[in-house]
Design an enzyme around this catalytic site. Structure first.
Site, PDB file in Angstrom:
ATOM      1  N   TYR A 157       0.840  -1.190   0.000  1.00  0.00           N
ATOM      2  CA  TYR A 157       0.000   0.000   0.000  1.00  0.00           C
ATOM      3  C   TYR A 157       0.885   1.253   0.000  1.00  0.00           C
ATOM      4  CZ  TYR A 157      -3.213   3.357   2.354  1.00  0.00           C
ATOM      5  OH  TYR A 157      -3.949   4.444   2.738  1.00  0.00           O
ATOM      6  N   ASP A 242      -1.316  -5.962   9.488  1.00  0.00           N
ATOM      7  CA  ASP A 242      -2.384  -5.013   9.199  1.00  0.00           C
ATOM      8  C   ASP A 242      -3.537  -5.836   8.648  1.00  0.00           C
ATOM      9  OD1 ASP A 242      -2.790  -2.357   6.705  1.00  0.00           O
ATOM     10  OD2 ASP A 242      -4.098  -3.088   8.301  1.00  0.00           O
ATOM     11  N   ILE A 244      -6.701  -4.972   8.136  1.00  0.00           N
ATOM     12  CA  ILE A 244      -7.796  -4.060   7.841  1.00  0.00           C
ATOM     13  C   ILE A 244      -8.819  -4.639   6.863  1.00  0.00           C
ATOM     14  CG2 ILE A 244      -6.590  -2.880   5.975  1.00  0.00           C
ATOM     15  CD1 ILE A 244      -7.853  -0.319   6.787  1.00  0.00           C
ATOM     16  N   LYS A 281     -12.789  -0.450   5.964  1.00  0.00           N
ATOM     17  CA  LYS A 281     -12.945  -1.350   4.824  1.00  0.00           C
ATOM     18  C   LYS A 281     -14.042  -2.381   5.057  1.00  0.00           C
ATOM     19  CE  LYS A 281      -9.275   0.703   3.199  1.00  0.00           C
ATOM     20  NZ  LYS A 281      -9.360   1.725   2.170  1.00  0.00           N
TER      21      LYS A 281
END
Lengths: 492, 530
Positions: A157, A242, A244, A281
């Site tokens: 990302y 992470d 998410i 998300k």
């Protein structure tokens, strides 16, 4: 005398900090250039049907209606309703950085549910942050000092470069992953990245992985997770997952959270494991700014909690979500519905792309596909990729994100998001891609015929892989915005 | 009678206190501080230079041996014999079997907080007073929160519910209006509403431009973000003391910027003194510290004073002369209970020809609108570059969308806001008068200050010895025996012992006699004992 000298310098302008005047914000990356192009000419089905369609923003807009419905049917959750307003005084006044207990309990419950009940989360380890952006930054502040590094597998990302590095002063070093094994993280790649850092005298403090991965949309299998835990434990460094996109895993294989590895292995050193999460998300609520840092390390929890004063979630939002996320029936249905809708979108998207010969990396999670457009490159280089990307933005009018902005080691991959639009817009977008590919094929065929006629048959050998590696490893984000910037952001 | 003014000592003490629990970090600070003294040449040749250097080499050798097993420790790269202030390698040096270190920042942040400001807060949180359900709990006079006018807000909400329900019904907000990514520095509608509110609470004497506003999740990230924009690690801000204890965290923790107090004195009613600022600036310069800004709270916290126009001009002159920034923390601008007029720096800039690019204002809705839970802070700057940088930093601390929309509605109701501001002022005035009089009965005088949620009380006659130690002893007794949380002046870096900040906005009228009674017991006992 000194006074006069000072005045004679650049008059009336005390300098800003180095941080404020640097490029650390990363907004010169191609990742953001596409957004700027979109901002200038946004698609609208009726008022601007020729505009740029936003396929570069990983936003989940597929599940807003069930949430809307729930809010309507649960007025008590909002302090802005007759039944809820009695709580106003307590809520408006509540600014404790521990956060509302009911909120933390609800988030812990939801995190557990998203992972199929396979792990337990303790509410006291849940710490708020200013969205996932804030969570990444806080964990960096907690674990590393300026100059120290996190290792992150590529592609990753793009905003990690900003969120992890900008104000913290840490470094982000890549762990190179290759398409030849579906971009899996191998022990060799990890060791190699770690040693490279050692040689450069840079101290590695953590490995940070996104699971599910952005931009790949793949999940880490149990073996890889165990390997990561093993590796980091062995080196006495931290492991940050992470997670998410944990709630966007829409088909098998089943998602494995690092929390499961922690629970299953009594010998693993939990104090080195941390999770960052957010509701942006899974629930499609980025506007609510709910980020979570979950750490198995007590000192990190304490530190992150104190730093959360810089990004607390509004008590009004905490209160609303506490109610929503503890409604078992609702969350079960919601998680199921999100998966179903994502699966459908993903299927539709990938099958239509496949029909025109575009393959996507095999994936089962996320709000995007990792498209393989290597065949369409004129040159198998970063420049070639960016040239193709400029064509896609300017001619095809789609904002997709080029792999180089994700630090992808190989040119030709693009991330395209599919969850932030309605069915009609998606149809238009796919139509444009299809026509573009067909046009390009046609043009290539013509050009080949012409060249063959002109040059005769000549063998062309593939470039050496190492050449590609050296070329892409020195990649800097391109600095030319496609369109003149409209925001003052670029002035600095 | 004052403690010998030493602006650094308080800061250093706190540094050491904060780094003590981390082991490695604490040891390093205890080395660094005296070594800095050595390098500056104090202590003569043998004691000041030779001995410490020798000890230092021995330490280097020891660490070299220790670190040989662990990779990438920069200390082991040092050729022997070169004296150097211990690098960060020392702070986070690890054994191969011990727990992996967290950052040195985290070690100091996570350490047990021995600042009375936070200790008291914690005690209150764990055992909060309630007249009915917990009459023996700790009474909170250490948190500047306004609970006097929340009912006004609640009533407004009750009357305006229909427009605020997120049910997506006709005319109402739907979730998709809130759920998506919004500009990180706040909705333009909220910026406009806040600009209007700021103007309103400052009696309409100045108008604020919404395009100069960056919204953040509270004044806490506002001041941190602004600090990140204005100074580099190792630089410093001058702050007149006593000052708000939270600055020590908000500004110092993550930015690496230091705060240098410029002490104000009771003889001048703790008013800002430009000569003191000048002195502090020069002392910093001598020590090679780069001062990048002056940070002034107006109304001041913990004292509650207002700056008059002349002082504001003087501040502007001072900042211009030194070519540094001027930050005005005006969070209590709308919480004036006295008769003095509040003058914002923005008002001065409207009429006088000063260079605005160095002036920045911090504001928020936590104090004046009594909504600290909603997390709304403001950076207001006249400097385009600061606005540009701050708007990018704002992504780390954005305000939750539903709250932004709620406040847009509330602030748009100007009739309500007028009524609220007026009634809130009356309630503040009343409570202030009651509380100050009650303290007078105990023989405690307060500085006559027109702003804020607190009074600055002189309890120096009750402390023995007349020192910080004596002050903390009294504070401790008040917290643990009387179960009243007030903030001792030392937490606010006040150089004169015996002053305490007492907040009165978390009390009801009935609470005041309870407070006084409890205080009396401790004060009398304290006097008898001594």
């Amino acid at each position: 005398m000194e006074l006069a000298v000072e005045l004679r310098r650049e008059p009336n302008s005390p300098l800003l900090s180095k941080m404020a005047t640097s490029d650390g914000h990363g907004e010169n990356s191609s990742y953001f250039d596409g957004w700027k192009a979109y901002d200038c000419d946004p698609f609208h089905p009726t008022s601007n049907p020729e505009g740029v369609i936003q396929l570069g923003l990983a936003e989940n807009q597929l599940c807003l209606d069930p949430i809307q419905e729930w809010i309507k049917n649960n007025p008590k959750a909002s302090i802005c309703t007759e039944v809820g307003v009695s709580e106003f005084k307590n809520i408006a006044n509540f600014q404790d950085y521990h956060g509302l207990r009911v909120f933390r309990e609800a988030v812990a419950k939801f995190m557990r549910k998203v992972r199929g009940g396979r792990s337990d989360f303790h509410p006291d380890r849940i710490v708020m942050s200013g969205g996932a952006t804030g969570a990444a930054e806080v964990i960096a502040f907690c674990l590393a000092d300026p100059g120290e590094a996190f290792l992150v597998p590529t592609p990753y990302y793009p905003a990690f470069d900003r969120d992890l590095r900008w104000r913290t002063g840490i470094q982000v070093l890549p762990i190179q992953c290759k398409s030849s094994n579906h971009f899996k993280i191998t022990r060799t790649a990890l060791e190699s990245a770690y040693e490279k850092a050692q040689k450069a005298n840079v101290r590695v403090k953590a490995v940070m992985v996104a699971n599910p991965s952005n931009p790949l949309g793949t999940i880490l299998d149990r073996e890889t997770l165990r390997m990561l835990v093993n590796f980091t434990n062995g080196k006495r460094i931290h492991l940050i997952c992470d997670e998410i996109f944990a709630g966007t895993v829409f088909k098998d294989p089943q998602f494995v959270s690092v929390s499961e590895i922690v629970d299953e292995d009594p010998n693993c050193d939990r104090s080195l494991i941390h999770i960052t999460y957010s509701l942006s998300k899974d629930l499609g609520l980025p506007g609510f700014r709910v980020g979570v840092v979950y750490s198995y390390n007590d000192t990190v929890v304490r530190c992150a909690r104190r730093m959360s004063s810089f990004g607390l979630v509004s008590s009004q939002t905490q209160y609303l979500l506490a109610s929503m996320l503890s409604d078992d029936e609702f969350t079960t249905k919601l998680i199921e519905e999100v998966r179903r809708r994502l699966s459908k979108r993903h299927e539709l998207f990938t099958s239509r792309l496949a029909k025109v010969g575009i393959q996507c990396l095999e994936s089962n999670a996320g709000l995007f596909c990792w498209m393989d457009l290597r065949r369409l490159l004129k040159e198998f280089t970063v420049e070639g990729e960016l040239e193709l990307w400029r064509v896609i933005i300017n001619d095809v009018k789609l904002n997709v994100s080029p792999g180089s902005s994700f630090h992808c080691h190989e040119p030709g991959w693009f991330r395209v998001c599919f969850a932030n639009m309605d069915d009609e817009t998606m149809d238009v977008a796919l139509g444009r891609i299809e026509s573009f590919v067909l046009r390009t094929k046609e043009a290539a065929v013509q050009a080949k015929k012409k060249k063959w006629k002109q040059d005769g048959l000549r063998l062309s050998l593939p470039r050496r892989f190492e050449d590609m590696a050296t070329m892409t490893s020195s990649l800097m984000s391109p600095h030319s915005p496609l369109v003149p910037a409209t925001t003052s952001a670029l002035v600095v | 009678m004052a403690r010998p003014p030493s602006p650094e000592s308080a800061g250093e003490k706190e540094n050491i206190a904060q780094t003590r629990p981390s082991g490695g970090g604490g040891t390093a600070m205890r080395l660094v501080v005296p070594l800095q003294g050595v390098v500056q040449g104090r202590g003569g040749l043998v004691l000041g230079s030779l001995l410490p250097c020798a000890l230092f080499y021995v330490l280097q050798l020891y660490l070299k041996r220790k670190n040989r097993s662990s990779p990438a420790a920069s200390v082991s790269e040092l050729p022997a014999g070169i004296p150097r202030t211990p690098s960060r390698g020392l702070l986070s040096s690890k054994t191969s079997t011990g727990p992996a270190p967290i950052s040195s920042r985290a070690a100091s942040v996570a350490g047990p907080s021995d600042s009375p400001y936070y200790v008291g807060y914690k005690k209150c949180r764990e055992d909060p007073y309630h007249p009915a359900s917990n009459p023996n709990g700790v009474m909170q006079l250490g948190l500047a929160e306004n609970q006097l006018s929340l009912d006004l807000l609640r009533d407004w909400l009750a009357e305006n519910l229909k427009d605020l329900a997120l049910d997506g019904e006709e005319g109402n907000l739907s979730i998709s209006g809130l759920a998506t990514y919004e500009p990180f520095d706040g909705l333009i509608e909220l910026k406009m509403a806040v600009a209007g509110f700021m103007s309103h609470v400052m009696q309409g004497s100045v108008s604020f431009d919404p395009s100069r506003i960056i919204l953040t999740a509270g004044a806490t990230p506002a001041i941190e973000t602004l600090s990140f924009c204005l100074a580099d690690p190792g630089d410093a801000f001058l702050v007149p003391s006593p000052y708000y204890p939270g600055f020590d965290r908000d500004i110092k923790w993550r930015t690496g910027i230091d705060l240098i107090p410029a002490p104000c004195r009771s003889t001048e009613n703790f008013s800002l003194n430009i000569a003191t600022l000048e002195r502090a600036y020069n002392q910093a310069k001598k020590r090679g510290i780069k001062v990048r800004a002056v940070l002034v709270s107006n109304p001041s916290n913990p004292v509650g004073n207002l700056l008059n126009r002349e002082t504001l001009y003087d501040l502007l002159d001072f900042a211009t002369a030194k070519n540094i920034h001027l930050i005005l923390d005006e969070v209590y601008a709308g919480s004036i209970h006295g008769n003095e007029e509040f003058v914002s720096i923005a008002e001065v800039l409207q009429t006088q020809n000063f260079d605005r690019s160095r002036v920045h204002i911090i504001y928020g809705l936590s104090k004046d609108l009594s909504v600290p839970g909603f997390r709304v802070g403001v950076i207001y700057s006249f400097n385009e570059h600061v606005l540009s940088a701050a708007s990018k930093f704002a992504r780390f601390s954005s305000i939750s969308a539903p709250t932004q929309h709620l406040l847009v509605s509330m602030l748009a109701d100007s009739k309500f806001i007028t009524r609220y501001v007026m009634q809130n002022k009356k309630r503040l005035q009343k409570m202030y008068a009651l509380f100050v009089n009650a303290l007078k009965q105990l023989g405690i005088d307060c500085v006559k200050s027109p702003g804020g949620f607190y009074c600055w009380a002189d309890m120096s006659k009750f402390i023995r010895p007349y020192s910080e130690k004596g002050e903390l002893e009294l504070w401790d007794k008040l917290l643990n025996i009387a179960k009243i949380n007030i903030t001792p002046g030392s937490s606010c870096h006040c150089i004169e012992p015996g002053w305490f900040r007492c907040c009165f906005t978390t009390l009801s009228e009935d609470d005041i006699p309870v407070v006084i009674e409890r205080m009396m017991i401790v004060i009398n006992k304290h006097n008898d004992y001594h």
